[in-house]
Design a protein around this motif. Structure first.
Motif, PDB file in Angstrom:
ATOM      1  N   ILE A 138       1.302  -1.225  -0.114  1.00  0.00           N
ATOM      2  CA  ILE A 138       0.206   0.048   0.060  1.00  0.00           C
ATOM      3  C   ILE A 138       0.980   1.464   0.360  1.00  0.00           C
ATOM      4  N   VAL A 139       0.451   2.484  -1.086  1.00  0.00           N
ATOM      5  CA  VAL A 139       1.341   3.608  -1.042  1.00  0.00           C
ATOM      6  C   VAL A 139       0.225   4.898  -0.710  1.00  0.00           C
ATOM      7  N   VAL A 140       0.605   5.069   0.604  1.00  0.00           N
ATOM      8  CA  VAL A 140      -0.201   6.319   1.259  1.00  0.00           C
ATOM      9  C   VAL A 140       0.319   8.119   0.841  1.00  0.00           C
ATOM     10  N   GLU A 141       0.012   9.026   0.728  1.00  0.00           N
ATOM     11  CA  GLU A 141       0.697   9.961   0.597  1.00  0.00           C
ATOM     12  C   GLU A 141       0.840  11.078   1.463  1.00  0.00           C
ATOM     13  N   LEU A 142       2.252  11.041   2.274  1.00  0.00           N
ATOM     14  CA  LEU A 142       2.317  12.256   2.763  1.00  0.00           C
ATOM     15  C   LEU A 142       2.266  13.802   2.196  1.00  0.00           C
ATOM     16  N   PRO A 143       1.381  14.227   2.746  1.00  0.00           N
ATOM     17  CA  PRO A 143       0.454  15.650   2.870  1.00  0.00           C
ATOM     18  C   PRO A 143       1.592  16.421   2.362  1.00  0.00           C
ATOM     19  N   TYR A 144       1.805  17.277   1.530  1.00  0.00           N
ATOM     20  CA  TYR A 144       2.947  18.145   1.433  1.00  0.00           C
ATOM     21  C   TYR A 144       3.388  19.270   2.731  1.00  0.00           C
ATOM     22  N   VAL A 145       2.316  19.315   4.005  1.00  0.00           N
ATOM     23  CA  VAL A 145       2.182  20.634   5.000  1.00  0.00           C
ATOM     24  C   VAL A 145       3.383  19.625   5.834  1.00  0.00           C
ATOM     25  N   PHE A 146       3.232  18.102   5.342  1.00  0.00           N
ATOM     26  CA  PHE A 146       3.904  17.409   5.889  1.00  0.00           C
ATOM     27  C   PHE A 146       5.579  17.387   5.897  1.00  0.00           C
ATOM     28  N   ALA A 147       5.231  16.616   4.218  1.00  0.00           N
ATOM     29  CA  ALA A 147       6.375  16.311   3.462  1.00  0.00           C
ATOM     30  C   ALA A 147       7.331  17.095   3.300  1.00  0.00           C
ATOM     31  N   THR A 148       7.158  18.665   3.293  1.00  0.00           N
ATOM     32  CA  THR A 148       8.717  19.442   2.954  1.00  0.00           C
ATOM     33  C   THR A 148       8.948  19.999   4.217  1.00  0.00           C
ATOM     34  N   GLN A 149       8.697  19.315   5.403  1.00  0.00           N
ATOM     35  CA  GLN A 149       8.664  20.178   7.170  1.00  0.00           C
ATOM     36  C   GLN A 149      10.043  19.302   7.425  1.00  0.00           C
ATOM     37  N   HIS A 150      10.703  20.233   8.277  1.00  0.00           N
ATOM     38  CA  HIS A 150      12.135  19.303   9.128  1.00  0.00           C
ATOM     39  C   HIS A 150      11.851  17.939   9.610  1.00  0.00           C
ATOM     40  N   ALA A 151      12.388  17.211  10.337  1.00  0.00           N
ATOM     41  CA  ALA A 151      11.868  15.696  10.521  1.00  0.00           C
ATOM     42  C   ALA A 151      11.021  15.809  11.904  1.00  0.00           C
ATOM     43  N   GLU A 152      11.553  16.527  13.114  1.00  0.00           N
ATOM     44  CA  GLU A 152       9.654  16.623  13.761  1.00  0.00           C
ATOM     45  C   GLU A 152       8.321  16.608  13.523  1.00  0.00           C
ATOM     46  N   VAL A 153       8.404  17.588  12.314  1.00  0.00           N
ATOM     47  CA  VAL A 153       6.531  17.737  11.807  1.00  0.00           C
ATOM     48  C   VAL A 153       6.696  16.268  10.648  1.00  0.00           C
TER      49      VAL A 153
ATOM     50  N   ALA B 299       3.632  11.252   9.560  1.00  0.00           N
ATOM     51  CA  ALA B 299       4.026   9.762   8.832  1.00  0.00           C
ATOM     52  C   ALA B 299       3.209   8.530   9.828  1.00  0.00           C
ATOM     53  N   ILE B 300       3.791   9.715  11.079  1.00  0.00           N
ATOM     54  CA  ILE B 300       3.325   7.871  12.023  1.00  0.00           C
ATOM     55  C   ILE B 300       1.817   7.876  12.234  1.00  0.00           C
TER      56      ILE B 300
ATOM     57  N   TYR C 187      14.266   9.349  15.741  1.00  0.00           N
ATOM     58  CA  TYR C 187      14.877   9.580  16.836  1.00  0.00           C
ATOM     59  C   TYR C 187      13.232  10.506  17.181  1.00  0.00           C
ATOM     60  N   HIS C 188      13.008  10.988  15.779  1.00  0.00           N
ATOM     61  CA  HIS C 188      11.562  11.790  15.619  1.00  0.00           C
ATOM     62  C   HIS C 188      10.503  10.050  15.289  1.00  0.00           C
ATOM     63  N   TYR C 189      10.594   9.509  14.660  1.00  0.00           N
ATOM     64  CA  TYR C 189       9.343   8.475  14.659  1.00  0.00           C
ATOM     65  C   TYR C 189       8.662   8.057  16.010  1.00  0.00           C
ATOM     66  N   VAL C 190      10.571   7.588  16.764  1.00  0.00           N
ATOM     67  CA  VAL C 190       9.797   6.682  17.976  1.00  0.00           C
ATOM     68  C   VAL C 190       9.152   8.254  18.861  1.00  0.00           C
ATOM     69  N   LYS C 191       9.383   9.670  19.333  1.00  0.00           N
ATOM     70  CA  LYS C 191       9.642   9.943  20.021  1.00  0.00           C
ATOM     71  C   LYS C 191       7.699  10.820  19.825  1.00  0.00           C
ATOM     72  N   ALA C 192       7.666  10.330  18.298  1.00  0.00           N
ATOM     73  CA  ALA C 192       6.089  10.930  17.745  1.00  0.00           C
ATOM     74  C   ALA C 192       5.421  10.187  18.303  1.00  0.00           C
TER      75      ALA C 192
END
Lengths: 403, 403
Positions: B66-81, B86-87, B167-172
């Motif tokens: 399955i491929v799901v889109e990560l929207p622009y508002v998340f995809a073009t941001q620094h790691a935390e956002v 994504a999570i 690190y941010h995946y685990v944090k999220a």
């Protein structure tokens, strides 16, 4: 000293323009011919084929003594505002005559019309408003209003582009109390909208542009309808800038602008009215050229020129707010070029000017200057990237051309 | 049913990605692999080489269900956002594992780091703020803050891009209370920023892009480092769209935007801070390529990525106001494609979703959708005008790809 003003676009300069300059000089017995010339964008909402500097050189080589810029905020407007700007510059610079080409050819037509309309001003503007409400364009509405006003009066056909300009020159002279005598010369031979190059030496600027843009820069095909100096300048220009400017080269930027701006941004653009911005946004996604866009955008309600001007203001990001600060007179004189003759005149005249005389625009901080340089940035982006910088820099730093 | 999420850009898909998908499946004993993939613009503030649809096909052909889109508002941001978006998608879709590549390769490094930072959160954020004030970029500031926090603790190098994402995946996961177990796989062979294609079968996406863009679309040079299906898709793509997308093709629009927008418009752009918009405006007039612009824009204060993202948001007209409505979780699930296996899973899962599942974006009215389609309009303008319409239309009407 007789100083005669002419109001021009020179897009590009051709034999008909040279003839008009010579005839104006003779008819008004002028010592100095001052041309008020539009910059990089023109009244029909189009980019000029070649830059303001190249067109200035052409004019100075063919009998014009001084070229002054008509700023974007006047040059890209309907006849009334266009004429107000041009006449205010001529008044300031000390012109005592203006000489324009017209389909009519009789100055009494214009003066009597102007007097007549003045006497019936209120009725006239009511009629215009009514016609606008019925969905007619401004030029059409004026013509209809006038016909309605007096079926008996000798009417000049105000739907003809040079007649309507002429009328507004005369009107602006009267409104601004300018000591300027209007003259007119009957336009001969070439019709404004002709698309083919004729065999004789006078061709319309439209036909010259068509030939140069659509027929792959065939300079030889127009050699007999432009002065030798214009021909050489056009040759230089293609070598230096790799071609001529036209809407198709700017279309990708217009498309980008419309697709990325939100509706409120488009609504803030000058001449965005009655959902025109919505219509533009819906149509442009599916078009691949400016010609295609215009054909799909066109309705009975709007003239081609009106729509092209809206596209132009969208391209140059010229907002209602930008235009709301427009005065009826031009707040500065920007000389683009002078002959020695013109320079001698200006040196006596410059102390009498009521507005700043600017040699380069970097010398004055005025909202119109900002709009002008922004427009030139847009204009330059239609050229190859290697010459864009030169064009933008010229806008700020180019001193008047002296020949 | 084991559902494992991976977070990807696939720009373009290559053997290393195929390996990561296979390893993730084995390591987590997954029945389903869900890839959350960025759309047409990527985290480093760049356009994807090929469209989201072509990259989806590549992924489905090489082991992703399955491929799901990560929207622009998340995809073009620094790691935390980026990680929060994504999570949140993986949580919603029912993933019980996430498996990411990292320079570290030890999941305990990330979980212990996450726990440790949580325990010292206030001190940590004070240190970050101090470092930011000193002029360091956010990733650098985090790394410095962490070092300062505990010199004794086993530090993962948080300046490495995959470590910081991990690190941010685990944090999220922890922040969102997601029932997702994190796994990591050590990244091997190709370094993220390698520019040359190696002889063995694993190359960095960077080197593949460099080869395809700069070396004149030499598809054969990258044939041994991508799956056969990817190779064919790339070939199709160049035939259909006449080449690949890159910043240089979009640069003229960025230049146009910056030169025509006034300063207040540029200041309203997301990530316009500390006069960066002024700096961009001053520099861009004199540059003729994106590469040149970036080289002149770069200072010690800002990372290349930070500046590229600012240029991207300027290009796509993404404002602070647009981004202010961003939530920490994604408000919809947009499936770009599924295998049969993936479709079966989604048919059981879709009733449990807490957010709308959208097959085409025309089905949902949400500000993020508007931002997404505006970004795609920009993306399409880098291609020849003949295919722009197709790309824009696809954004609205393309159903999920089913293989």
């Amino acid at each position: 000293m007789n100083v005669t003003g002419i109001v021009v676009e020179y897009n590009p300069f051709h034999n008909g323009h040279a003839l008009h300059a010579r005839q104006s000089k003779i008819k008004t017995n002028a010592d100095i011919i001052v041309a008020v010339m539009s910059g990089n964008f023109l009244q029909r909402g189009e980019p000029a084929l070649i830059s303001k500097w190249a067109r200035t050189k052409m004019a100075l080589a063919a009998g014009v003594d001084i070229v002054v810029e008509l700023p974007y905020v006047f040059a890209t407007q309907h006849a009334e505002v266009f004429a107000q700007g041009a006449i205010s510059i001529l008044k300031e610079i000390g012109a005592n005559a203006v000489c324009f080409g017209s389909e009519s050819g009789e100055i009494s037509d214009f003066t009597s019309l102007s007097t007549f309309i003045k006497e019936h001003e209120k009725t006239y503007s009511t009629f215009i408003k009514e016609a606008l409400k019925e969905g007619y364009s401004y030029p059409k509405a004026s013509a209809l209003a006038f016909k309605k006003l007096d079926q008996q009066h000798e009417v000049i056909d105000l739907s003809l582009p040079n007649n309507i300009l002429g009328y507004h020159y005369v009107k602006a002279i009267s409104e601004q109390g300018a000591q300027i005598t209007p003259f007119t010369i009957k336009r001969t031979n070439a019709q404004y909208h002709d698309q083919e190059i004729p065999e004789h030496s006078i061709a319309s600027a439209t036909s010259i542009r068509e030939t140069l843009i659509k027929k792959n820069k065939q300079l030889t095909a127009i050699e007999h309808v432009v002065p030798k100096t214009t021909y050489n300048e056009l040759k230089n220009y293609t070598n230096m800038y790799d071609g001529f400017q036209n809407w198709e080269q700017l279309y990708p930027f217009l498309k980008y602008k419309v697709l990325t701006a939100d509706l409120s941004q488009l609504q803030s653009i000058y001449e965005a009215e009655e959902g025109l911005e919505n219509r533009l946004k819906n149509i442009i996604t599916n078009t691949i050229s400016f010609q295609q866009l215009m054909e799909q955008l066109k309705t009975k309600r709007y003239t081609w020129t009106r729509l092209q001007r809206f596209c132009l203001h969208t391209l140059t990001n010229t907002t209602k707010e930008d235009m709301s600060i427009r005065e009826n007179t031009c707040p500065y004189i920007r000389i683009l070029g002078m002959t020695n003759n013109g320079r001698n005149y200006m040196s006596t005249q410059k102390k009498k000017l009521g507005v700043p005389l600017i040699s380069t625009i970097s010398k004055l901080d005025h909202p119109f200057i900002y709009i002008e340089s922004r427009a030139t940035s847009c204009y330059s982006l239609g050229y190859p990237s290697s010459v864009q910088k030169k064009l933008i820099k010229e806008e700020y730093a180019h001193p008047p051309i002296i020949v």
